[in-house]
Every structure is written in C-alpha cells, then in structure tokens.
Design an enzyme around this catalytic site. Structure first.
Site, short mmCIF file in Angstrom:
data_model
loop_
_atom_site.label_atom_id
_atom_site.label_comp_id
_atom_site.label_asym_id
_atom_site.label_seq_id
_atom_site.Cartn_x
_atom_site.Cartn_y
_atom_site.Cartn_z
N LYS A 120 31.82 54.60 68.10
CA LYS A 120 32.39 53.25 68.17
C LYS A 120 33.79 53.18 67.56
O LYS A 120 34.72 52.65 68.16
CB LYS A 120 31.45 52.26 67.47
CG LYS A 120 31.85 50.81 67.66
CD LYS A 120 32.79 50.38 66.58
CE LYS A 120 33.20 48.93 66.76
NZ LYS A 120 34.12 48.53 65.69
N PHE A 170 34.20 40.19 74.01
CA PHE A 170 33.86 40.35 72.60
C PHE A 170 34.33 39.15 71.80
O PHE A 170 33.60 38.58 71.00
CB PHE A 170 34.52 41.62 72.05
CG PHE A 170 34.42 41.76 70.55
CD1 PHE A 170 33.31 42.33 69.97
CD2 PHE A 170 35.45 41.30 69.74
CE1 PHE A 170 33.21 42.45 68.59
CE2 PHE A 170 35.36 41.41 68.36
CZ PHE A 170 34.24 41.98 67.78
N ASN A 214 29.90 48.60 59.77
CA ASN A 214 28.87 47.80 59.12
C ASN A 214 29.50 46.78 58.18
O ASN A 214 29.10 46.68 57.02
CB ASN A 214 27.93 48.72 58.35
CG ASN A 214 26.60 48.07 58.01
OD1 ASN A 214 26.25 47.05 58.60
ND2 ASN A 214 25.87 48.64 57.10
N ASP A 236 29.66 48.08 70.14
CA ASP A 236 29.13 47.74 68.83
C ASP A 236 27.97 46.79 69.01
O ASP A 236 27.51 46.56 70.12
CB ASP A 236 30.22 47.09 67.98
CG ASP A 236 30.86 45.94 68.73
OD1 ASP A 236 30.12 45.11 69.31
OD2 ASP A 236 32.09 45.88 68.79
N ARG A 285 32.76 53.61 52.25
CA ARG A 285 33.91 53.91 53.11
C ARG A 285 35.03 54.60 52.34
O ARG A 285 35.91 55.22 52.92
CB ARG A 285 34.42 52.63 53.75
CG ARG A 285 33.35 51.94 54.59
CD ARG A 285 33.73 50.53 54.95
NE ARG A 285 32.57 49.77 55.38
CZ ARG A 285 31.73 49.18 54.56
NH1 ARG A 285 31.93 49.27 53.26
NH2 ARG A 285 30.68 48.52 55.02
#
Length: 408
Positions: free
Chosen positions: A266, A334, A150, A285, A205
């Site tokens: 992920k 990606f 995130n 993702d 985190r």
DNA sequence: CTCGCACCTGAGGA
DNA sequence: ATCCTCAGGTGCG
C-alpha cells in the site's frame, strides 16, 4: 542576506473544476499544507509558497526562499547559481506548481473518461470535482506514507510536521508560524533519530523511518529513488536521468520500494502514485477495500487482513476499469469516502443506491471463498472474467497485461 | 505461500 | 470522565 522578499501575487487561470486546492490539499496526499488566514502555505523545494483561489484563478506567491541546491541532493543544481533574488524563481515557480498539481493533464477529460467507463464513478464524482494527484517529492512521499500506516490523517500531519521542525531547514514564517522544508534522507539517517522519533510519539514507525533513511543514504546509490520516477512524468527539476539499462516501470518501482523498511504494497503504491508519477498505481487500503466491496461487488474478506492476492486483484480490477490513470480515479473515490468530507458526500449515505448502476461490473473474480485462483499458474487466462462491454473506451482500458509469467 | 497477530499513539465517539 | 475503537499497514512468526 535577503530580508523578507515577499513577492507579488501571481495567478494561473484555473476553474474550481480544474483544481480545487481546498479538497486536493486536505484529502490525505500531502500532510504538510497549513491554512492560515484563508491562504494555504507550504514549503516546496526551498521556497515558502502561499496559495489561494477564486472561481477563475489560482493565486500564488513565494514568501521566502533558501538556496535550492542544498535541499535536493539528487537534483543537479549548478553550484554557481545560488541566486537569492526571488525574482529568479518567479518564472519557474509556475513551472513548479504546474508540475506539483499535475496540470499537464486535463482533469475534465479524465473525469469524463472515468465516468464513461464506470457508473459508480459517474455517480460519486460530481460532488468531488477538481481533485488532482499531487506530484510530490519522492522522498517526502516515501516518509510521509510510512508514517501513514495504521494511522489517521490528523496524527500523520502532526508527525510530518515534527519531522520538518526538528530535521528540516527553516525557510520562513507566516505570521508567527515557522515553516520548514522536508528533511533530506541524510538528515534522517542520524544515529539517534529512531530514539528521538520514539520520544516524539512516532511509535513503531520511528524504526521504519530511521531504517529507510539509512538504506537510502548508505545502501543505495545516489539518485536511486529518483531513478524510479516515471519517465513520462519527469520530476520538477528533471534531474533524474535514468540509465537506459534499468528501464523503470511501475512494477519495478513498486518492487524496489518494497525492499525498504515499513514499506508494504500500500505504501509502495502511494509513493508510486504521488511521488514517482505512476498513474496506474492503485493504493489499496481499508477505504479502497471497503469501496471495492460495497460498490464493486468484491467478496467479503474472510480474513481480517486481505491477502496480497486480493490486493493485486483489486488493483488490477480498477486498472481495467479506469485505465492508465487508475490511481487518480481511485483518489477521487477515496476522498468521496473520507469521513472528513462526508458532508459533501450527498445529504445522506443512502444505502439504496443499488439500482441498475453496477450492472456491468459483474462477478469480478469472487476473491473471497478462497478459490485458489492463481494456484496452478494457469497460464494467464484464469483470474478475472470481467466482461468486455461496450466499445467506447476500448483504446484506454486495454491495458495489455502481457506476460504474467510469475517466475516459474 | 498463507494466515494471524503484535505493534505505538491519540483523536474522536459512546 | 473512562473506555474503546479506529486510523489510507507492515513485519514476523
């Protein structure tokens, strides 16, 4: 001591189609490379590397080094051979780079293969050539991608840099900028790490990192993370001898990583792909999910956060299309989808590209509509009904998904 | 099992 | 300038 020991430039013959560091080093695989005066710099395994490239060669040199043994606890480095002379490293720096950039794979062949089996790839890839999967240190990849949750690439890079500055060993300088190596698991398992990282702006985190470091250093045996490395793509130092008993597989590695803190499917796939050498790992993702919906006709998700079933479904689909190195192909698309690279992504994102391109993609298990696809454990047959089209890519694509026996 | 939501922060757009 | 959205998700209830 050894003052500066700046080695001479050396070079590897590589075209921009073989490797494009400008793209590969900025596409969100590693968050540690810094460009200074048109040269890319980073510390890898205790040595400060500088890279630059032209049409025909990748140029590299080692600016400074520290004893490698102290950095990689898992890597069996003979305690006696702590030579400081850069000369010693010269020869194996090429080996290091060859491994780091996965040069054993022929990129042109891979692009050809993916283009043959996928019209969308065939269309998008030409503007994004030279993208390689980096074979990074597993521990670094693990922590870096825990940071990535995130989060945006800019801030992830800042966070990883802070980890190096505060917890990693100083290796050298480029100009007046200091370069540190990535910290060891031990360095990040201190008592005050979480609180400190909070102060440094890591947000939630901080806890994940501290917890994961604690688990790896205190609850797992030595070399545990390295034991999950793909035997077909051994680490640079070849120090991970897996006991024949635990037969590492992608599935096993993925499953093991999920036991850590802050590691979901992920992040686990990112580590599998870029840290453990599992080419079939496809990190799904938000970007990849968008790609799957937009270009591969996956149903719109009814829920905001797509489920594990959908996660696996997307990955399985891409593995079926792209084969053994599906994660690599995914990384190319990606990158093509990243905003930072949007200028390359064609003059304009024409929404008219539907055409006949995706004719063979076909239905693909409309995951939306809550169809209880796996509800009954219908043997294996149910799930996707991707038609097996033309015979050209038979050998590769047939990724034998044996036993789907989901414990029952 | 699945689903929904809180979670830290700050760069980048409106 | 100030607000708001979003960023390569995960853990928990």
């Amino acid at each position: 001591m050894h003052p500066k020991q700046i080695s001479e430039w050396r070079k590897l013959p590589l075209t921009l189609a073989d490797l494009c560091i400008e793209t590969t080093l900025r596409c969100g695989q590693s968050f540690r490379w810094r460009k200074i005066n048109d040269e890319w710099n980073c510390v890898l395994y205790g040595r400060l590397l500088s890279l630059k490239q032209d049409k025909s060669h990748l140029h590299y040199r080692v600016t400074s080094t520290i004893t490698p043994g102290a950095l990689t606890p898992g890597a069996l480095t003979p305690p006696s051979s702590v030579q400081c002379e850069s000369e010693i490293h010269e020869d194996d720096t090429e080996t290091l780079l060859s491994h780091y950039f996965s040069l054993k794979h022929d990129l042109a062949s891979l692009y050809d293969q993916w283009s043959k089996s996928d019209a969308n790839f065939r269309k998008k890839a030409p503007k994004f050539t030279g993208i390689r999967i980096l074979s990074q240190d597993p521990w670094e990849a693990l922590i870096a991608f825990i940071c990535s949750s995130n989060n945006n690439i800019s801030r992830i890079s800042q966070m990883v840099h802070k980890l190096c500055v505060y917890y990693g060993p100083l290796v050298g300088h480029v100009g007046d900028e200091a370069f540190h190596d990535f910290p060891t698991p031990q360095a990040l398992s201190g008592k005050k790490v979480e609180a400190h990282l909070r102060e440094l702006g890591f947000g939630y985190r901080a806890k994940y990192i501290a917890e994961t470091a604690r688990i790896v250093t205190k609850e797992k045996p030595e070399g545990w993370l390295e034991s999950l490395i793909n035997p077909d793509n051994p680490g640079w130092s070849a120090g991970e001898m897996t006991t024949a008993a635990d037969l590492p597989t992608y599935r096993h590695a993925h499953e093991q990583l999920l036991l850590l803190s802050g590691v979901g499917p992920k992040v686990a796939d990112c580590v599998c792909l870029m840290g453990l050498g599992w080419g079939e790992a496809v990190p799904v993702d938000t970007h990849v999910w968008q790609i799957a919906q937009r270009d591969y006709k996956f149903g719109k998700a009814k829920t905001k956060t797509f489920s594990k079933v959908m996660y696996d479904s997307v990955g399985d689909h891409f593995r079926k299309i792209w084969g053994e190195q599906a994660g690599w192909a995914q990384s190319v698309l990606f990158t093509a989808n990243l905003k930072s690279f949007s200028e390359q992504a064609s003059t304009k994102a024409e929404p008219v590209d539907i055409k006949v391109e995706v004719n063979e993609v076909e239905k693909v298990a409309t995951v939306d509509e809550a169809t209880p696809i796996l509800r009954k454990r219908r043997r294996t047959t149910v799930v996707e009904t991707v038609k097996i089209e033309e015979p050209m890519s038979t050998g590769m694509v047939r990724a034998t998904r044996k036993k789907r026996k989901t414990r029952a």
